[in-house]
Design a protein around this motif. Sequence first.
Motif, PDB file in Angstrom:
ATOM      1  N   SER A  47      75.498  17.240  50.988  1.00  0.00           N
ATOM      2  CA  SER A  47      74.936  18.399  51.688  1.00  0.00           C
ATOM      3  C   SER A  47      76.381  19.401  51.893  1.00  0.00           C
ATOM      4  N   GLY A  48      77.353  19.040  51.139  1.00  0.00           N
ATOM      5  CA  GLY A  48      78.558  20.024  51.076  1.00  0.00           C
ATOM      6  C   GLY A  48      79.593  19.674  52.187  1.00  0.00           C
ATOM      7  N   GLU A  49      79.282  18.838  52.898  1.00  0.00           N
ATOM      8  CA  GLU A  49      80.180  18.450  54.207  1.00  0.00           C
ATOM      9  C   GLU A  49      81.757  18.073  53.653  1.00  0.00           C
ATOM     10  N   ILE A  50      81.829  17.246  52.754  1.00  0.00           N
ATOM     11  CA  ILE A  50      83.021  16.642  52.236  1.00  0.00           C
ATOM     12  C   ILE A  50      83.793  17.839  51.547  1.00  0.00           C
ATOM     13  N   VAL A  51      83.058  18.702  50.810  1.00  0.00           N
ATOM     14  CA  VAL A  51      83.555  19.834  50.083  1.00  0.00           C
ATOM     15  C   VAL A  51      84.175  20.961  51.236  1.00  0.00           C
ATOM     16  N   ALA A  52      83.294  21.085  52.422  1.00  0.00           N
ATOM     17  CA  ALA A  52      83.767  21.889  53.349  1.00  0.00           C
ATOM     18  C   ALA A  52      85.031  21.443  54.014  1.00  0.00           C
ATOM     19  N   LEU A  53      85.182  19.844  54.300  1.00  0.00           N
ATOM     20  CA  LEU A  53      86.378  19.381  55.066  1.00  0.00           C
ATOM     21  C   LEU A  53      87.473  19.592  54.220  1.00  0.00           C
ATOM     22  N   MET A  54      87.422  19.412  53.050  1.00  0.00           N
ATOM     23  CA  MET A  54      88.729  19.453  51.984  1.00  0.00           C
ATOM     24  C   MET A  54      88.907  20.804  51.842  1.00  0.00           C
TER      25      MET A  54
ATOM     26  N   GLY B  77      80.354   7.164  44.942  1.00  0.00           N
ATOM     27  CA  GLY B  77      79.453   7.781  45.586  1.00  0.00           C
ATOM     28  C   GLY B  77      80.060   9.424  45.646  1.00  0.00           C
ATOM     29  N   LEU B  78      81.257   9.693  45.480  1.00  0.00           N
ATOM     30  CA  LEU B  78      81.479  11.052  45.607  1.00  0.00           C
ATOM     31  C   LEU B  78      81.079  11.944  44.713  1.00  0.00           C
ATOM     32  N   ASN B  79      80.561  13.074  45.013  1.00  0.00           N
ATOM     33  CA  ASN B  79      79.987  13.997  44.070  1.00  0.00           C
ATOM     34  C   ASN B  79      80.568  15.490  44.452  1.00  0.00           C
ATOM     35  N   LEU B  80      81.558  15.936  43.584  1.00  0.00           N
ATOM     36  CA  LEU B  80      82.121  17.245  43.926  1.00  0.00           C
ATOM     37  C   LEU B  80      81.376  18.227  42.898  1.00  0.00           C
ATOM     38  N   GLY B  81      80.773  17.810  42.082  1.00  0.00           N
ATOM     39  CA  GLY B  81      80.105  18.505  40.939  1.00  0.00           C
ATOM     40  C   GLY B  81      78.859  19.399  41.436  1.00  0.00           C
ATOM     41  N   ARG B  82      78.460  20.303  40.412  1.00  0.00           N
ATOM     42  CA  ARG B  82      77.208  20.949  40.778  1.00  0.00           C
ATOM     43  C   ARG B  82      75.892  19.997  40.638  1.00  0.00           C
ATOM     44  N   ILE B  83      75.938  18.929  39.641  1.00  0.00           N
ATOM     45  CA  ILE B  83      75.017  18.162  39.333  1.00  0.00           C
ATOM     46  C   ILE B  83      75.015  16.896  40.191  1.00  0.00           C
TER      47      ILE B  83
ATOM     48  N   ALA C 223      90.023  30.341  54.983  1.00  0.00           N
ATOM     49  CA  ALA C 223      90.987  31.337  55.060  1.00  0.00           C
ATOM     50  C   ALA C 223      91.234  32.077  53.934  1.00  0.00           C
ATOM     51  N   ALA C 224      91.429  31.614  52.914  1.00  0.00           N
ATOM     52  CA  ALA C 224      91.862  32.155  51.598  1.00  0.00           C
ATOM     53  C   ALA C 224      90.236  32.974  51.012  1.00  0.00           C
ATOM     54  N   TYR C 225      89.212  32.415  51.497  1.00  0.00           N
ATOM     55  CA  TYR C 225      87.945  32.978  51.074  1.00  0.00           C
ATOM     56  C   TYR C 225      87.746  34.512  52.037  1.00  0.00           C
ATOM     57  N   LEU C 226      88.124  34.165  53.042  1.00  0.00           N
ATOM     58  CA  LEU C 226      87.994  35.480  54.259  1.00  0.00           C
ATOM     59  C   LEU C 226      88.905  36.461  53.746  1.00  0.00           C
ATOM     60  N   ALA C 227      90.104  36.256  53.292  1.00  0.00           N
ATOM     61  CA  ALA C 227      90.986  37.076  52.712  1.00  0.00           C
ATOM     62  C   ALA C 227      90.815  37.723  51.407  1.00  0.00           C
ATOM     63  N   GLY C 228      89.932  37.343  50.799  1.00  0.00           N
ATOM     64  CA  GLY C 228      89.513  37.855  49.406  1.00  0.00           C
ATOM     65  C   GLY C 228      88.504  38.950  49.673  1.00  0.00           C
ATOM     66  N   ASP C 229      87.774  39.141  48.700  1.00  0.00           N
ATOM     67  CA  ASP C 229      86.729  40.287  48.623  1.00  0.00           C
ATOM     68  C   ASP C 229      85.570  40.175  49.264  1.00  0.00           C
ATOM     69  N   GLY C 230      85.322  38.492  49.512  1.00  0.00           N
ATOM     70  CA  GLY C 230      83.927  38.281  49.929  1.00  0.00           C
ATOM     71  C   GLY C 230      83.020  38.232  48.918  1.00  0.00           C
ATOM     72  N   ARG C 231      83.217  38.524  47.604  1.00  0.00           N
ATOM     73  CA  ARG C 231      82.156  38.198  46.628  1.00  0.00           C
ATOM     74  C   ARG C 231      82.344  36.888  45.887  1.00  0.00           C
ATOM     75  N   LYS C 232      83.463  36.353  45.947  1.00  0.00           N
ATOM     76  CA  LYS C 232      83.742  34.920  45.378  1.00  0.00           C
ATOM     77  C   LYS C 232      83.288  33.888  46.355  1.00  0.00           C
ATOM     78  N   THR C 233      82.923  32.783  45.688  1.00  0.00           N
ATOM     79  CA  THR C 233      82.479  31.624  46.385  1.00  0.00           C
ATOM     80  C   THR C 233      83.416  30.492  46.070  1.00  0.00           C
ATOM     81  N   PRO C 234      83.591  29.682  46.991  1.00  0.00           N
ATOM     82  CA  PRO C 234      84.530  28.477  46.756  1.00  0.00           C
ATOM     83  C   PRO C 234      83.963  27.683  45.768  1.00  0.00           C
ATOM     84  N   SER C 235      84.900  27.448  44.461  1.00  0.00           N
ATOM     85  CA  SER C 235      84.538  26.499  43.578  1.00  0.00           C
ATOM     86  C   SER C 235      84.511  25.215  43.720  1.00  0.00           C
ATOM     87  N   SER C 236      83.412  24.421  43.138  1.00  0.00           N
ATOM     88  CA  SER C 236      83.173  23.171  43.578  1.00  0.00           C
ATOM     89  C   SER C 236      83.395  22.305  42.389  1.00  0.00           C
TER      90      SER C 236
END
Length: 393
Positions: free
Chosen positions: A84-91, A300-306, A380-393
């Motif tokens: 669900s992306g919650e762990i990625v969001a927390l980290m 159980g941890l899965n930080l990848g795209r697959i 914060a780093a994402y908002l400070a950027g140009d807004g086109r990049k997405t957080p890498s996972s």
Amino acid sequence: MIAKLDRYLIRSLVGLFAGLTVLAIALLLLERLIRIIEIVSGSSSTAVAAALMVANLIPHYLDLAIPGAFLIAMIVTIDRLSRSGEIVALMGAGVSLYRIVRPYVGFAMMLAVLSLLISGFLQPLSRYSYRQIVHNMQHESVITAFQERKFVQFDGRIVWTDSVAPSTRRLGQTFILETRPDGSRTFLTGGSGRLTEVASGKWVITLDQGSGGTIGRQGTIDEGDRLDFSELTWPINSEGGDFRPRGGDERELFLPELLSVEQTDRSGNVDAVVAVADFHDRTSRAALLIVMPLIAVILGLNLGRIPRSSGVVLGILFLLGVQKVFEYLLAIGGEGSVPAWAVFWPFVALIWVVALLLFQRLATRRLLFGGPRIKLQTRAAYLAGDGRKTPSS
């Protein structure tokens, strides 16, 4: 905010853990229900006796179910939070993996204490109560010892019959083997038979068209003692009386009593070496519960795209492997050739060290087996950027 995070993480685990625990206990009890029905079938209070026996079995199966249900529930919970992306969001918000797993470790510590209470005190008492109920059921009526096409041990005898009519107390082909105190054995066979209660608790069996004899201690048959008969009446009085005191074996002893068998075991039935091995078996299993949240995060941890779905399978294999190793270590520790603590605790320490090292590698955002550092971009780093990049996972 921190308290809300802890409550949310624990709440996401508790429901699944409780459900898996109940399911595991129910599955484990199914095997015993057939045996329980056989024992209480001749009792006048079948429902009450069966309920008491099941209640006394629950602590035993609860202690078996807790580790498995906890690890599987943890793996599923971590996997669900990862997908669900919650762990990625927390980290990404600066919450470390150490902080995320902390409430789970606290929950595991409480389970470890609960496991010690169950295996160290409640389980020995319930095991003794279960055996006492079985003893009382078997001595309530001799009829319960005769079950169709089953060998049943009863007061130093082994009985078998191919048919039973409880209402008329008629038996089909019957076999009885009685062991005497000197080690010799008497056997009786009959083409048919019947049970008669001559007084309260005193029974005789009448066998028709059969034979009997005596088997010596060396297993030889004394030809002079053999006889054939057309009808023979044989007493099969129940020993009755009160059940023996608690402590028939090491599994009926409380946790402190295992270390002081010489003072607590009056009957001399318990080997002190076996008792100490059982003490370390119970305590080391409880200690292993504390590290299970780290193992669950690793699996159980899965930080990848697959998405990965192998964590539960690996968790089940891990549980089965640990169970078999503990059984082997208990056998080795009971022999006394190696101190029991030197058998159990190095194995527990090995699992702890490996789990901590692998978890630390994950917590520092590295792949378990090589690979680059995993980068998570904060909001914060994402908002400070140009807004086109997405957080890498």
